[in-house]
Scaffold this active site. Structure first.
Site, PDB file in Angstrom:
ATOM      1  N   HIS A 114       7.345  -0.337 -32.729  1.00  0.00           N
ATOM      2  CA  HIS A 114       6.659  -0.577 -34.003  1.00  0.00           C
ATOM      3  C   HIS A 114       6.975   0.585 -34.924  1.00  0.00           C
ATOM      4  O   HIS A 114       7.063   1.728 -34.488  1.00  0.00           O
ATOM      5  CB  HIS A 114       5.142  -0.680 -33.767  1.00  0.00           C
ATOM      6  N   ASP A 142       3.099  -8.610 -31.199  1.00  0.00           N
ATOM      7  CA  ASP A 142       3.819  -9.837 -30.857  1.00  0.00           C
ATOM      8  C   ASP A 142       3.929 -10.057 -29.348  1.00  0.00           C
ATOM      9  O   ASP A 142       3.917 -11.195 -28.888  1.00  0.00           O
ATOM     10  CB  ASP A 142       5.233  -9.817 -31.438  1.00  0.00           C
TER      11      ASP A 142
END
Length: 150
Positions: A36, A87
């Site tokens: 991320h 996700d």
């Protein structure tokens, strides 16, 4: 999240889960649902969803996703030092709920629409593109009335 679930389904087909992840990493392919831009440790949303996925597995018809996901997280962490993002754990959650893979991305987009619309309206108001790293230049002193007094 769709590609993360496709990856988990592929891993689930094989016999040696760790070998699949290791082979993928050695081939310099991406492990979907990891890393991320902002969160350099585990995405806090992923941490919460991890618990939900594991709770759901206790009652699911196909209770393999928690253990598979946790094993994948452990292997990727040991090999690459990167953490899952939102996700990664959204994938088995939506899959366990019976949502078709091709709807994973639209569901993600639906959750963002209110924010996107707000950005468009703000841009229309002062013709300035909204960027996540923008500095707030509005008023700093604002009054607040507690809910009980409203």
């Amino acid at each position: 999240n769709q590609r993360a679930m496709e990856m988990l389904l592929e891993i689930a087909k094989g016999g040696n889960r760790k070998a699949h992840v290791t082979t993928t990493l050695e081939a310099r392919k991406r492990i979907m649902g990891f890393g991320h831009r902002v969160y350099k440790t585990m995405d806090p949303r992923a941490a919460y969803l991890k618990d939900v996925v594991c709770e759901m597995d206790e009652e699911a018809e196909d209770p393999r996703w928690c253990s598979l996901a946790l094993e994948t997280v452990e292997t990727v962490g040991a090999k690459k030092g990167i953490y899952p993002n939102v996700d990664f754990f959204t994938a088995p959650l939506l899959y366990t709920l019976g949502i078709p893979l091709d709807l994973f991305t639209p569901i993600f987009a639906i959750s963002r629409i209110a924010g996107w619309i707000a950005h468009v309206l703000e841009q229309y108001d002062d013709n300035r593109l909204i960027r996540p790293k923008s500095r707030y230049v509005g008023p700093t002193e604002r009054s607040y009335t507690p809910i009980a007094e409203r």
